[in-house]
Every structure is written in C-alpha cells, then in structure tokens.
Design a protein around this motif. Structure first.
Motif, PDB file in Angstrom:
ATOM      1  N   ALA A   5       0.853  -1.186   0.000  1.00 47.23           N
ATOM      2  CA  ALA A   5       0.000   0.000   0.000  1.00 47.23           C
ATOM      3  C   ALA A   5       0.882   1.227   0.000  1.00 47.23           C
ATOM      4  O   ALA A   5       1.848   1.308   0.761  1.00 47.23           O
ATOM      5  N   LEU A   6       0.568   2.153  -0.894  1.00 45.92           N
ATOM      6  CA  LEU A   6       1.358   3.387  -0.989  1.00 45.92           C
ATOM      7  C   LEU A   6       0.735   4.457  -0.115  1.00 45.92           C
ATOM      8  O   LEU A   6      -0.437   4.778  -0.247  1.00 45.92           O
ATOM      9  N   THR A   7       1.492   4.961   0.836  1.00 47.41           N
ATOM     10  CA  THR A   7       1.006   6.010   1.730  1.00 47.41           C
ATOM     11  C   THR A   7       1.210   7.365   1.069  1.00 47.41           C
ATOM     12  O   THR A   7       2.353   7.711   0.738  1.00 47.41           O
ATOM     13  N   PRO A   8       0.134   8.134   0.845  1.00 44.56           N
ATOM     14  CA  PRO A   8       0.320   9.458   0.231  1.00 44.56           C
ATOM     15  C   PRO A   8       1.226  10.307   1.113  1.00 44.56           C
ATOM     16  O   PRO A   8       0.957  10.499   2.307  1.00 44.56           O
ATOM     17  N   LEU A  16       6.189   3.379   1.032  1.00 46.15           N
ATOM     18  CA  LEU A  16       5.424   2.233   0.531  1.00 46.15           C
ATOM     19  C   LEU A  16       5.489   1.133   1.577  1.00 46.15           C
ATOM     20  O   LEU A  16       6.568   0.786   2.057  1.00 46.15           O
ATOM     21  N   LEU A  17       4.325   0.588   1.944  1.00 45.58           N
ATOM     22  CA  LEU A  17       4.259  -0.443   2.976  1.00 45.58           C
ATOM     23  C   LEU A  17       3.976  -1.794   2.328  1.00 45.58           C
ATOM     24  O   LEU A  17       2.980  -1.961   1.631  1.00 45.58           O
ATOM     25  N   LEU A  58      11.092   3.742   1.976  1.00 44.65           N
ATOM     26  CA  LEU A  58      11.029   5.197   1.872  1.00 44.65           C
ATOM     27  C   LEU A  58      11.959   5.675   0.775  1.00 44.65           C
ATOM     28  O   LEU A  58      13.103   5.200   0.662  1.00 44.65           O
ATOM     29  N   GLY A  59      11.467   6.603  -0.049  1.00 45.60           N
ATOM     30  CA  GLY A  59      12.296   7.139  -1.121  1.00 45.60           C
ATOM     31  C   GLY A  59      11.455   7.789  -2.199  1.00 45.60           C
ATOM     32  O   GLY A  59      10.273   8.073  -1.994  1.00 45.60           O
ATOM     33  N   GLU A  60      12.079   8.026  -3.359  1.00 45.53           N
ATOM     34  CA  GLU A  60      11.356   8.578  -4.500  1.00 45.53           C
ATOM     35  C   GLU A  60      10.359   7.536  -5.017  1.00 45.53           C
ATOM     36  O   GLU A  60      10.614   6.340  -4.950  1.00 45.53           O
TER      37      GLU A  60
END
Length: 338
Positions: A5-8, A16-17, A58-60
């Motif tokens: 799941a992508l966290t806004p 991204l989790l 975590l990142g781009e």
C-alpha cells in the motif's frame, strides 16, 4: 504473497508499505544482519525499515516501485522453496519487468525452459541446480542457444558467456537432445611464456582447459562428470585437436575464440555435423595472439553476420555477474581506450 500500500506522502520522502504473511520467509528475505535489504537500499537509494511482518520502503516514488518489485520477486522465490543468494538479488535489480520471451518452436525445446510469467524468468535445469540468466542480454543469449544451431556470444569477462553455454549444453545432454558435449578452447598463454609443462598430453593441456572443467563441475556431480569424460561422452580438448573431425549429435562450445586464428576458426566452424549445436564465445579486448596474427573471431563476425540462422549476442559491462568491481574495472579500461 506480499501485499503493498502506498502512503500518500505529506512530505518527502514517499513511503510504501509491503506486508509479508510468513515471518520465517521474511527473515530469509532480509538476510543476515539485514544485508539483503542493505544491498537493495544501496542500489536504489531507498530506506527499508522492518515493522513486524511488514517492510516500509522510503524514497522517490519511481524507486519505491522498483524496490517493491524486487522485494516481492525475492519473496515469491522463497515461497517456491528456492534458495536465495546475492546473485539472485542482483538479477532482480538488473532485470526489470517486460514481455515474456517469444515461444520456442518445438515442444521438446519448450520443456528445456521453466518460465515464471510473473517474474519474466527463464531457468536452465541441470543435474545440480537451476541456472537463471541475470540480465536481459543473458536471457536473449540463452534463448538464441536453443533457437540456433550456431550462436556467438561476444563480450567482456564475467558476463556468463561460457557458463551459460555449458549450462545449456548439460541441459540438452541430460534431456537426450544431443549425445555428447564437446568443450574446446585455444591453448594460448595469456601474455606470458610458461615454458614446457610436465606430464603426458592431458597434463600439459589441462591447465588451459581448467575454466571449462570448473563450469562443468558446477552442473554435474563430480563422479558423474568424471565417468562421462572417461566414456568420451564429454570431451574437453584444445582447439588443435578438432581438425579432421565431424561433430555430429553434439553440443559444441569454443571458448576464448578471440585467440583462434582465422584458419583455426574456419576449421572449427566447418566441423559442425548433423544434429549438433555450436556456440562460439570470446572477448575481443583480450586477444593473446602474436602481433600481426588476425583473430578468427573478428573475421567470423565480419563474414558470417549476414547468414540466417547464425546468431550474434553481445554483452557489455552492465552484464557482468562477477564481483561488482569487475564491471567498474572493465568500464575504466573501455573509457581509457575510447
């Protein structure tokens, strides 16, 4: 199967989790002291944090998508009961998503491939292990070895030219598509004179053939390989021993072909008999022939490129699968020559 799941992101960086149901497989995925995660972090410039059975990346955003693909592909590999090595992570980092390779013509040849459509993967089955090409160029090379009776693999050291060719040869042999494996290379010293070597003829030529023995022993149990060599069903011999022979129903590999003269190359290529496959591998930057002697690999490439059913496959430093420093060394020499 991992979920994500992508966290806004409220602020940089994006997160991204990824969730992995099996904690034991997740431990293997992370590696000892999280070294596998560190490899992915360094390659993609991301940060990976473990939270229970989840990994937060975590990142781009572009890097997050790649990291998710790599982590999920590795987890699927572990779910399938396969081992995980550093090279497997390197392969996933190198090989992005793409279309599956075109199907091979015959049913028999289809059986030689074990493809995973989700990971766009090709595997070569041998007696000891499954071999997986790690780059797109290696995948195309393996496919061409099955599709063509005569194939060339040209590129720098460490790109898997000989290793993959021997793997395909062992695969075709154990599946009954050829009766013999014949591995050859020119007995040329690499820039220094070693003088006369002791022993009989086998003792004298074995040091030149050792890389071929090493590759073969990676795919066949030692006793079985020794028995097949004793029975002449596997031959490892210098190029000079090929004159006058017709190589039928055999998988034939000529290694270090840049050190074959033009006459030797012509002699070798004309040994091809019915039911055989022939692979020529070489590195045009490592010619050890005396000054003024033309390399047969150069001439073969120039003369045969327009002939149908002969494939030429090229590798670069990006296809190096040895130590990462090998790729850097090759790039440095290429830059200096340029």
């Amino acid at each position: 199967m991992a979920t994500s799941a992508l966290t806004p992101p409220a602020e940089h960086p994006a997160e991204l989790l990824l969730e992995f149901p099996d904690n034991f497989l997740l431990i293997d995925l992370c590696g000892e002291y999280d070294r596998n995660l560190a490899t992915i972090e360094n390659a993609l410039s991301v940060q990976i944090l473990r939270r229970g059975n989840q990994l937060a990346v975590l990142g781009e955003e572009d890097s997050l998508a790649t990291a998710a693909r790599v982590l999920q592909a590795i987890y699927q590999r572990l779910e399938a009961g396969k081992s995980l090595e550093v090279g497997d992570i390197d392969r996933e980092l190198r090989m992005g998503p793409g279309t599956n390779p075109a199907p091979i013509d015959t049913d028999d040849q289809k059986e030689l491939f074990k493809g995973d459509p989700n990971a766009n993967r090709v595997e070569i089955k041998t007696r000891k292990k499954l071999i997986e090409p790690r780059t797109e160029a290696q995948k195309a090379y393996v496919k061409s070895l099955f599709d063509n009776e005569l194939a060339f693999g040209i590129g720098p050291a460490g790109t898997g030219k000989t290793y993959l060719a021997v793997a395909v040869g062992v695969n075709m042999f154990i599946n009954g598509h050829v009766d013999r494996i014949i591995l050859s290379r020119p007995a040329v010293e690499a820039g220094e004179k070693l003088g006369y070597l002791p022993g009989d003829m086998k003792d004298k030529v074995d040091p030149y053939m050792q890389p071929l023995y090493d590759a073969l022993n990676d795919f066949l149990p030692g006793k079985q390989a020794a028995k097949l060599i004793e029975e002449k069903r596997i031959e490892i011999a210098p190029l000079a021993f090929m004159r006058g022979r017709t190589l039928s129903n055999a998988f034939v590999v000529l290694d270090e072909a840049q050190n074959a003269t033009s006459m030797q190359m012509k002699m070798f290529l004309t040994r091809l008999g019915e039911g055989s496959r022939m692979v020529i591998t070489g590195d045009r930057t490592q010619i050890d022939l005396p000054r003024g002697v033309s390399s047969g690999l150069w001439d073969a490439e120039r003369l045969l490129k327009s002939i149908p059913k002969i494939s030429f496959n090229y590798f670069t430093s990006k296809d190096v699968v040895r130590h990462p420093l090998v790729a850097a060394i090759i790039e440095a020499y290429e830059a200096d020559e340029a």
